[in-house]
Design a protein around this motif. Structure first.
Motif, PDB file in Angstrom:
ATOM      1  N   MET A   1       0.684  -1.213   0.112  1.00  0.00           N
ATOM      2  CA  MET A   1       0.079  -0.201  -0.156  1.00  0.00           C
ATOM      3  C   MET A   1       0.785   1.201  -0.010  1.00  0.00           C
ATOM      4  SD  MET A   1      -3.027  -1.220   2.359  1.00  0.00           S
ATOM      5  CE  MET A   1      -2.226  -2.491   3.421  1.00  0.00           C
ATOM      6  N   ALA A   2       0.748   2.020  -0.955  1.00  0.00           N
ATOM      7  CA  ALA A   2       1.532   3.409  -1.204  1.00  0.00           C
ATOM      8  C   ALA A   2       2.957   2.846  -1.468  1.00  0.00           C
ATOM      9  CB  ALA A   2       1.480   4.337   0.153  1.00  0.00           C
ATOM     10  N   ALA A   3       3.708   3.183  -0.475  1.00  0.00           N
ATOM     11  CA  ALA A   3       5.384   2.677  -0.824  1.00  0.00           C
ATOM     12  C   ALA A   3       5.857   2.135   0.448  1.00  0.00           C
ATOM     13  CB  ALA A   3       6.060   4.074  -0.906  1.00  0.00           C
ATOM     14  N   PHE A   4       4.473   1.621   1.151  1.00  0.00           N
ATOM     15  CA  PHE A   4       4.840   0.798   2.177  1.00  0.00           C
ATOM     16  C   PHE A   4       4.814  -0.701   2.164  1.00  0.00           C
ATOM     17  CE2 PHE A   4       3.719   5.181   3.763  1.00  0.00           C
ATOM     18  CZ  PHE A   4       4.698   5.369   4.756  1.00  0.00           C
ATOM     19  N   ASP A   5       5.701  -1.405   2.904  1.00  0.00           N
ATOM     20  CA  ASP A   5       5.582  -3.027   2.815  1.00  0.00           C
ATOM     21  C   ASP A   5       4.633  -3.122   4.013  1.00  0.00           C
ATOM     22  OD1 ASP A   5       6.839  -3.355   0.490  1.00  0.00           O
ATOM     23  OD2 ASP A   5       8.733  -3.481   1.762  1.00  0.00           O
ATOM     24  N   VAL A   6       3.647  -4.191   3.936  1.00  0.00           N
ATOM     25  CA  VAL A   6       2.939  -4.495   5.079  1.00  0.00           C
ATOM     26  C   VAL A   6       2.680  -6.038   5.082  1.00  0.00           C
ATOM     27  CG1 VAL A   6       1.390  -2.360   4.706  1.00  0.00           C
ATOM     28  CG2 VAL A   6       0.612  -4.440   3.669  1.00  0.00           C
ATOM     29  N   ALA A   7       2.649  -6.490   6.160  1.00  0.00           N
ATOM     30  CA  ALA A   7       2.230  -8.020   6.532  1.00  0.00           C
ATOM     31  C   ALA A   7       0.688  -8.157   6.548  1.00  0.00           C
ATOM     32  CB  ALA A   7       3.145  -8.417   7.655  1.00  0.00           C
ATOM     33  N   VAL A   8       0.037  -8.851   6.099  1.00  0.00           N
ATOM     34  CA  VAL A   8      -1.419  -8.970   6.142  1.00  0.00           C
ATOM     35  C   VAL A   8      -1.838 -10.326   6.405  1.00  0.00           C
ATOM     36  CG1 VAL A   8      -3.469  -8.736   4.910  1.00  0.00           C
ATOM     37  CG2 VAL A   8      -1.788  -7.024   4.372  1.00  0.00           C
ATOM     38  N   ALA A   9      -2.897 -10.531   7.222  1.00  0.00           N
ATOM     39  CA  ALA A   9      -3.301 -11.947   7.501  1.00  0.00           C
ATOM     40  C   ALA A   9      -4.780 -11.633   7.188  1.00  0.00           C
ATOM     41  CB  ALA A   9      -3.288 -12.439   8.851  1.00  0.00           C
ATOM     42  N   PHE A  10      -5.210 -12.734   6.312  1.00  0.00           N
ATOM     43  CA  PHE A  10      -6.767 -12.693   5.965  1.00  0.00           C
ATOM     44  C   PHE A  10      -7.365 -13.649   6.850  1.00  0.00           C
ATOM     45  CE2 PHE A  10      -5.194 -10.524   2.173  1.00  0.00           C
ATOM     46  CZ  PHE A  10      -5.742  -9.343   1.981  1.00  0.00           C
ATOM     47  N   HIS A  11      -8.768 -13.480   7.072  1.00  0.00           N
ATOM     48  CA  HIS A  11      -9.558 -14.242   7.874  1.00  0.00           C
ATOM     49  C   HIS A  11     -11.000 -14.373   7.174  1.00  0.00           C
ATOM     50  CE1 HIS A  11     -10.504 -11.207  10.411  1.00  0.00           C
ATOM     51  NE2 HIS A  11      -8.846 -10.988  10.545  1.00  0.00           N
ATOM     52  N   PRO A  12     -11.674 -15.218   7.462  1.00  0.00           N
ATOM     53  CA  PRO A  12     -13.119 -15.226   6.617  1.00  0.00           C
ATOM     54  C   PRO A  12     -14.021 -14.362   7.307  1.00  0.00           C
ATOM     55  CG  PRO A  12     -12.294 -17.448   7.459  1.00  0.00           C
ATOM     56  CD  PRO A  12     -11.549 -16.710   7.865  1.00  0.00           C
ATOM     57  N   ALA A  13     -14.494 -13.408   6.469  1.00  0.00           N
ATOM     58  CA  ALA A  13     -15.422 -12.469   6.957  1.00  0.00           C
ATOM     59  C   ALA A  13     -16.643 -12.993   7.467  1.00  0.00           C
ATOM     60  CB  ALA A  13     -15.574 -11.566   5.983  1.00  0.00           C
ATOM     61  N   ALA A  14     -17.185 -12.685   8.456  1.00  0.00           N
ATOM     62  CA  ALA A  14     -18.385 -13.228   9.205  1.00  0.00           C
ATOM     63  C   ALA A  14     -19.363 -12.474   8.876  1.00  0.00           C
ATOM     64  CB  ALA A  14     -18.388 -13.204  10.843  1.00  0.00           C
ATOM     65  N   ALA A  15     -20.590 -13.021   8.462  1.00  0.00           N
ATOM     66  CA  ALA A  15     -21.799 -12.030   8.002  1.00  0.00           C
ATOM     67  C   ALA A  15     -21.883 -10.729   8.841  1.00  0.00           C
ATOM     68  CB  ALA A  15     -22.971 -12.944   7.863  1.00  0.00           C
ATOM     69  N   GLU A  16     -21.864 -10.857  10.245  1.00  0.00           N
ATOM     70  CA  GLU A  16     -22.222  -9.885  10.787  1.00  0.00           C
ATOM     71  C   GLU A  16     -20.861  -8.684  11.149  1.00  0.00           C
ATOM     72  OE1 GLU A  16     -20.534 -13.013  13.563  1.00  0.00           O
ATOM     73  OE2 GLU A  16     -21.944 -12.857  12.168  1.00  0.00           O
ATOM     74  N   HIS A  17     -19.746  -9.277  10.643  1.00  0.00           N
ATOM     75  CA  HIS A  17     -18.605  -8.426  10.765  1.00  0.00           C
ATOM     76  C   HIS A  17     -17.907  -8.051   9.502  1.00  0.00           C
ATOM     77  CE1 HIS A  17     -14.555  -7.303  12.698  1.00  0.00           C
ATOM     78  NE2 HIS A  17     -15.458  -7.016  13.707  1.00  0.00           N
ATOM     79  N   ALA A  18     -17.412  -6.814   9.233  1.00  0.00           N
ATOM     80  CA  ALA A  18     -16.992  -6.473   7.973  1.00  0.00           C
ATOM     81  C   ALA A  18     -15.398  -6.727   7.841  1.00  0.00           C
ATOM     82  CB  ALA A  18     -17.463  -5.075   7.564  1.00  0.00           C
ATOM     83  N   THR A  19     -14.933  -6.929   8.844  1.00  0.00           N
ATOM     84  CA  THR A  19     -13.365  -7.046   8.909  1.00  0.00           C
ATOM     85  C   THR A  19     -12.981  -8.324   8.403  1.00  0.00           C
ATOM     86  OG1 THR A  19     -12.924  -5.878  10.941  1.00  0.00           O
ATOM     87  CG2 THR A  19     -11.262  -7.268  10.306  1.00  0.00           C
ATOM     88  N   ILE A  20     -12.119  -7.947   7.320  1.00  0.00           N
ATOM     89  CA  ILE A  20     -11.674  -9.414   6.436  1.00  0.00           C
ATOM     90  C   ILE A  20     -10.325  -9.726   6.755  1.00  0.00           C
ATOM     91  CG2 ILE A  20     -13.347  -9.058   4.583  1.00  0.00           C
ATOM     92  CD1 ILE A  20     -10.826  -8.001   2.758  1.00  0.00           C
ATOM     93  N   GLY A  21      -9.483  -8.858   7.564  1.00  0.00           N
ATOM     94  CA  GLY A  21      -8.058  -9.322   7.812  1.00  0.00           C
ATOM     95  C   GLY A  21      -7.610  -8.131   8.839  1.00  0.00           C
ATOM     96  N   THR A  22      -6.382  -8.443   9.075  1.00  0.00           N
ATOM     97  CA  THR A  22      -5.339  -7.603  10.025  1.00  0.00           C
ATOM     98  C   THR A  22      -4.115  -7.520   9.134  1.00  0.00           C
ATOM     99  OG1 THR A  22      -4.732  -9.275  11.449  1.00  0.00           O
ATOM    100  CG2 THR A  22      -6.731  -8.133  11.989  1.00  0.00           C
ATOM    101  N   GLY A  23      -3.638  -6.218   9.933  1.00  0.00           N
ATOM    102  CA  GLY A  23      -2.035  -6.372   9.068  1.00  0.00           C
ATOM    103  C   GLY A  23      -1.225  -5.314  10.326  1.00  0.00           C
ATOM    104  N   ARG A  24       0.018  -5.144   9.587  1.00  0.00           N
ATOM    105  CA  ARG A  24       0.925  -4.229  10.215  1.00  0.00           C
ATOM    106  C   ARG A  24       1.895  -3.801   9.166  1.00  0.00           C
ATOM    107  NH1 ARG A  24       3.100  -3.634  15.118  1.00  0.00           N
ATOM    108  NH2 ARG A  24       5.289  -3.431  15.409  1.00  0.00           N
ATOM    109  N   VAL A  25       2.223  -2.546   9.192  1.00  0.00           N
ATOM    110  CA  VAL A  25       2.970  -1.849   8.332  1.00  0.00           C
ATOM    111  C   VAL A  25       4.382  -2.331   8.824  1.00  0.00           C
ATOM    112  CG1 VAL A  25       3.234   0.305   9.686  1.00  0.00           C
ATOM    113  CG2 VAL A  25       3.926   0.207   7.133  1.00  0.00           C
TER     114      VAL A  25
END
Length: 90
Positions: A1-25
């Motif tokens: 994203m932009a000029a930054f490297d990120v580490a991302v972990a995707f997890h299944p999105a539950a119907a009641e929760h919009a979050t699809i993952g977490t990450g760290r720059v």
């Protein structure tokens, strides 16, 4: 994203929760989180480039430490107006 490297972990999105993952720059010794936080404040919508050509438009919600974030799908219009003011020192 932009000029930054990120580490991302995707997890299944539950119907009641919009979050699809977490990450760290991933910051090197010469960088701090302020520039990344500034980008997120300016516009939290990013194009996440996934190897293999599967790019996804996402919204980041930055944690208070300015390095960790949550990811959700962006569901808004493809064109958005962004307003920013930049000042330079005299």
């Amino acid at each position: 994203m932009a000029a930054f490297d990120v580490a991302v972990a995707f997890h299944p999105a539950a119907a009641e929760h919009a979050t699809i993952g977490t990450g760290r720059v991933l910051l090197d010794a010469n960088a701090d989180g302020e520039a990344f936080a500034w980008l997120c404040d300016l516009d939290p919508v990013f194009l996440l480039c996934i190897p293999g050509g599967r790019d996804v438009t996402v919204v980041l919600e930055l944690a208070s430490d300015q390095q960790n974030f949550t990811i959700s799908y962006y569901e808004g219009p493809p064109e958005r107006e962004i307003a920013a003011t930049f000042t330079t020192p005299p």
